[in-house]
Design a protein around this motif. Structure first.
Motif, PDB file in Angstrom:
ATOM      1  N   MET A   6      56.003 -51.656   0.474  1.00 48.27           N
ATOM      2  CA  MET A   6      56.063 -50.632  -0.560  1.00 48.27           C
ATOM      3  C   MET A   6      54.652 -50.275  -0.985  1.00 48.27           C
ATOM      4  O   MET A   6      53.881 -51.139  -1.387  1.00 48.27           O
ATOM      5  CB  MET A   6      56.863 -51.160  -1.758  1.00 48.27           C
ATOM      6  N   ARG A   7      54.294 -48.997  -0.857  1.00 49.83           N
ATOM      7  CA  ARG A   7      52.975 -48.537  -1.289  1.00 49.83           C
ATOM      8  C   ARG A   7      53.157 -47.441  -2.335  1.00 49.83           C
ATOM      9  O   ARG A   7      53.525 -46.309  -2.024  1.00 49.83           O
ATOM     10  CB  ARG A   7      52.181 -48.010  -0.094  1.00 49.83           C
ATOM     11  N   GLU A   8      52.905 -47.798  -3.571  1.00 46.33           N
ATOM     12  CA  GLU A   8      53.140 -46.884  -4.691  1.00 46.33           C
ATOM     13  C   GLU A   8      52.248 -45.651  -4.636  1.00 46.33           C
ATOM     14  O   GLU A   8      52.612 -44.597  -5.145  1.00 46.33           O
ATOM     15  CB  GLU A   8      52.919 -47.624  -6.015  1.00 46.33           C
ATOM     16  N   GLU A   9      51.071 -45.776  -4.018  1.00 41.77           N
ATOM     17  CA  GLU A   9      50.089 -44.678  -4.071  1.00 41.77           C
ATOM     18  C   GLU A   9      50.224 -43.691  -2.917  1.00 41.77           C
ATOM     19  O   GLU A   9      49.477 -42.718  -2.855  1.00 41.77           O
ATOM     20  CB  GLU A   9      48.676 -45.254  -4.078  1.00 41.77           C
ATOM     21  N   TRP A  10      51.164 -43.894  -2.010  1.00 38.98           N
ATOM     22  CA  TRP A  10      51.305 -43.005  -0.854  1.00 38.98           C
ATOM     23  C   TRP A  10      52.380 -41.949  -1.088  1.00 38.98           C
ATOM     24  O   TRP A  10      53.366 -42.177  -1.784  1.00 38.98           O
ATOM     25  CB  TRP A  10      51.673 -43.806   0.389  1.00 38.98           C
ATOM     26  N   GLY A  11      52.181 -40.784  -0.459  1.00 44.69           N
ATOM     27  CA  GLY A  11      53.164 -39.717  -0.489  1.00 44.69           C
ATOM     28  C   GLY A  11      54.001 -39.707   0.779  1.00 44.69           C
ATOM     29  O   GLY A  11      54.065 -40.691   1.507  1.00 44.69           O
TER      30      GLY A  11
END
Length: 323
Positions: free
Chosen positions: A277-282
């Motif tokens: 999970m990468r919160e900063e990616w779109g």
């Protein structure tokens, strides 16, 4: 099949300059002539390649920055235009996923000449990677699925699939919206849908997408095609329990098309999978952070092929340590 042409192109957004970076050429797979972008040396026997698949209305160019990073690491990788997109032949009438399945299967077989391939796919490419992994006869060593649709999608994706009639009515208007208005809207919308931060959007990549919508009628045609695809996605994942190869599911916190909940759902459906999970990616992290994506693909490939990776970026090392 025709041999890959030796066109050498620099990858936009890459840290590299000068030497051979991306080799561009054309081949035919399953009766579809398409463009291939390739980097890295010819793999040693038993080591395999990375094969990268793009999303809907995208092309192999979406992987150019990441391909440049993979080239710097000496990782053999290819990206192809899927049928109907980029420079590939158009899709034929009828079911879309079945045509894409046949195409991807032949791509996998062709590039497995030195060993099993590792598939990486974004959006629709993630879907096709998962469907290919369900076929035990295909020489696949592992899959990285990034923001695959059809599990728990955003309101926008659901709306496209649920309300096709307004699109048909709009296309039949006697006075269509002028082309420059359509392009202006596309230039406004595209960066907000694909990037985590629209201010960081690369002009060349945005132009690639907006070029698909030169006028009102072509826009409605693309949207009607998207409606068909959303409908087919309802039954796209019936064989997930047949996936036995390593699977890394990547979910993106700022994805406005496929929510992070979709990644968690896919992870739950394939118990042996791993979830990142990468919160900063779109929606297209290969555009947001090509260095980290290249490192991620490199290390996943090294893990499934039991090889020692050749490099690791400081940013990914810090995140791995923190996680």
């Amino acid at each position: 099949m025709t041999a890959v042409q030796r066109e050498i192109e620099a990858a936009p957004g890459s840290r590299l300059a000068g030497p051979e970076v991306v080799r561009a050429g054309h081949r035919s797979f399953a009766g579809v002539r398409t463009r291939v972008l390739e980097v890295g040396p010819k793999p040693k026997r038993g080591t395999g390649r990375l094969v990268l698949l793009h999303g809907y209305c995208d092309s192999a160019d979406t992987w150019r920055p990441a391909l440049a990073e993979l080239a710097a690491a000496g990782i053999p990788a290819v990206a192809v235009d899927l049928p109907g997109f980029g420079e590939a032949d158009p899709l034929r009438p009828g079911a879309m996923l079945a045509q894409l399945d046949a195409f991807v299967a032949e791509v996998v077989r062709f590039y497995s000449d030195r060993g099993k391939v590792v598939l990486g796919g974004n959006s629709l490419g993630g879907t096709m990677s998962l469907r290919a992994a369900c076929r035990e006869e295909l020489p696949i060593a592992g899959v990285v699925s990034i923001a695959a649709p059809g599990f728990v999608d955003s309101w926008l994706v659901r709306t496209v699939g649920k309300y096709p009639l307004p699109l048909r009515l709009a296309a039949s208007l006697p006075l269509p919206v002028p082309g420059f208005v359509v392009r202006t809207i596309a230039e406004f919308v595209v960066p907000r849908l694909l990037y985590a931060d629209r201010a960081a959007a690369d002009v060349a990549h945005v132009a690639r997408f907006t070029g698909l919508f030169p006028d009102f009628r072509s826009t409605t045609t693309r949207l009607d095609q998207a409606r068909q695809l959303v409908a087919e996605l309802a039954e796209a994942y019936e064989g997930l329990d047949g996936i036995s190869v390593p699977l890394l599911v990547v979910a993106c916190g700022k994805d406005r098309l496929v929510t992070a909940a979709a990644g968690r759902r896919l992870h739950a459906l394939v118990p042996h999978s791993r979830l990142m999970m990468r919160e900063e990616w779109g929606h297209c992290p290969q555009l947001d952070d090509p260095v980290a994506i290249a490192d991620l693909l490199s290390y996943f490939r090294a893990g499934v092929l039991h090889k020692k990776p050749r490099r690791r970026s400081a940013a990914l090392t810090q995140k791995a340590a923190a996680g």
